[in-house]
Write an enzyme that holds these catalytic residues in place. Sequence first.
Site, short mmCIF file in Angstrom:
data_model
loop_
_atom_site.label_atom_id
_atom_site.label_comp_id
_atom_site.label_asym_id
_atom_site.label_seq_id
_atom_site.Cartn_x
_atom_site.Cartn_y
_atom_site.Cartn_z
N GLY A 59 1.68 4.49 18.33
CA GLY A 59 2.99 4.08 17.44
C GLY A 59 3.71 5.29 16.64
O GLY A 59 3.10 6.34 16.82
N GLN A 64 8.29 9.74 10.39
CA GLN A 64 7.70 10.73 11.24
C GLN A 64 8.51 11.44 12.11
O GLN A 64 8.53 12.55 12.57
CB GLN A 64 6.63 10.14 12.28
CG GLN A 64 5.44 9.63 11.65
CD GLN A 64 4.33 9.10 12.42
OE1 GLN A 64 4.44 7.83 12.93
NE2 GLN A 64 3.36 9.73 13.00
N CYS A 120 -3.17 10.44 14.51
CA CYS A 120 -1.61 10.28 14.01
C CYS A 120 -0.94 11.50 14.70
O CYS A 120 -1.16 12.63 14.72
CB CYS A 120 -1.39 10.40 12.45
SG CYS A 120 0.11 10.15 12.03
N LEU A 121 0.25 11.26 15.24
CA LEU A 121 1.05 12.09 15.65
C LEU A 121 1.61 13.28 14.86
O LEU A 121 1.88 14.43 15.14
CB LEU A 121 2.14 11.64 16.58
CG LEU A 121 1.99 10.59 17.81
CD1 LEU A 121 3.35 10.07 18.29
CD2 LEU A 121 1.09 11.40 18.99
N HIS A 162 -1.62 1.10 9.84
CA HIS A 162 -1.39 2.67 9.94
C HIS A 162 0.17 2.74 9.92
O HIS A 162 0.60 3.79 9.08
CB HIS A 162 -2.09 2.98 11.12
CG HIS A 162 -1.71 4.37 11.42
ND1 HIS A 162 -2.83 5.58 11.53
CD2 HIS A 162 -0.64 5.23 11.62
CE1 HIS A 162 -2.31 6.59 11.78
NE2 HIS A 162 -1.07 6.57 11.77
N GLU A 163 1.04 2.15 10.67
CA GLU A 163 2.48 2.60 10.61
C GLU A 163 3.22 2.14 9.27
O GLU A 163 3.91 2.70 8.91
CB GLU A 163 3.13 1.87 11.82
CG GLU A 163 2.56 2.16 13.30
CD GLU A 163 2.51 3.91 13.31
OE1 GLU A 163 3.28 4.52 12.92
OE2 GLU A 163 1.71 4.34 14.08
N HIS A 166 2.94 4.64 6.74
CA HIS A 166 3.94 5.64 6.86
C HIS A 166 5.12 5.27 6.02
O HIS A 166 5.79 6.13 5.57
CB HIS A 166 4.26 5.87 8.29
CG HIS A 166 3.13 6.88 8.92
ND1 HIS A 166 2.93 8.00 8.81
CD2 HIS A 166 2.38 6.39 10.26
CE1 HIS A 166 2.05 8.73 9.64
NE2 HIS A 166 1.85 7.80 10.28
NI NI Z 1 0.64 8.01 12.05
#
Ligand code: NI
Length: 194
Positions: A59, A64, A120-121, A162-163, A166
């Site tokens: 995701g 991000q 997480c990226l 999770h997203e 963000h």
């Molecule tokens: Ni993330």
Amino acid sequence: MCDLSFLKNYKLEGELLEIYEFPDPILKKVAKEVTVFDDDLIKTIKNMLYTMYNAPGLGLAAPQIGISKRFFVMDIDYDREKITNANGEEETRLSAFNPRVFINPKLSNHTGEIFYEEGCLSVPGIYEKVKRAQSISVVYQDLQGKIQTLEATDLLAICIQHETDHLDGIVFLERLSLMKRKFIKKQFLKERNK
Ligand code: NI
């Protein structure tokens, strides 16, 4: 009307976007609602999908990539296969794409508990077990601005939580115990500054 067929027969194409990493301040901001559904939004979504698959990740949320707006892309279904080509180089081949787009998501009916090792990226190299609701209801808008609803469980529910975090300025490290969070943040920043 915008052409949304790219989601149905997804082809890996687009532009690689820069992924902002912890502790960049944009990751701590509460993102704003999306009000305009236009070709610019579609272009951004395409590039986000390309960037997510390229990483590869499950995701990617708009903050991000430096856009403080409430949307994210996700794919929890695609296949990643490591292959060795004729000159001995390894490459990862991706297939069976199932891209999803969530705009202005609202979560409710959090039920049950599930622990999953998240990454997480924006926090590369860190994987930690996080507690999430095992199932949730989501009301969101699609790329045309139409309201959609979804009941999600397990990995799909985990990723959506999770997203959505963000979009609220929360990186998954904030979901860990205080001790663990402090230790991991220190470790991550030390590695990053090397
Ligand atoms: Ni993330």
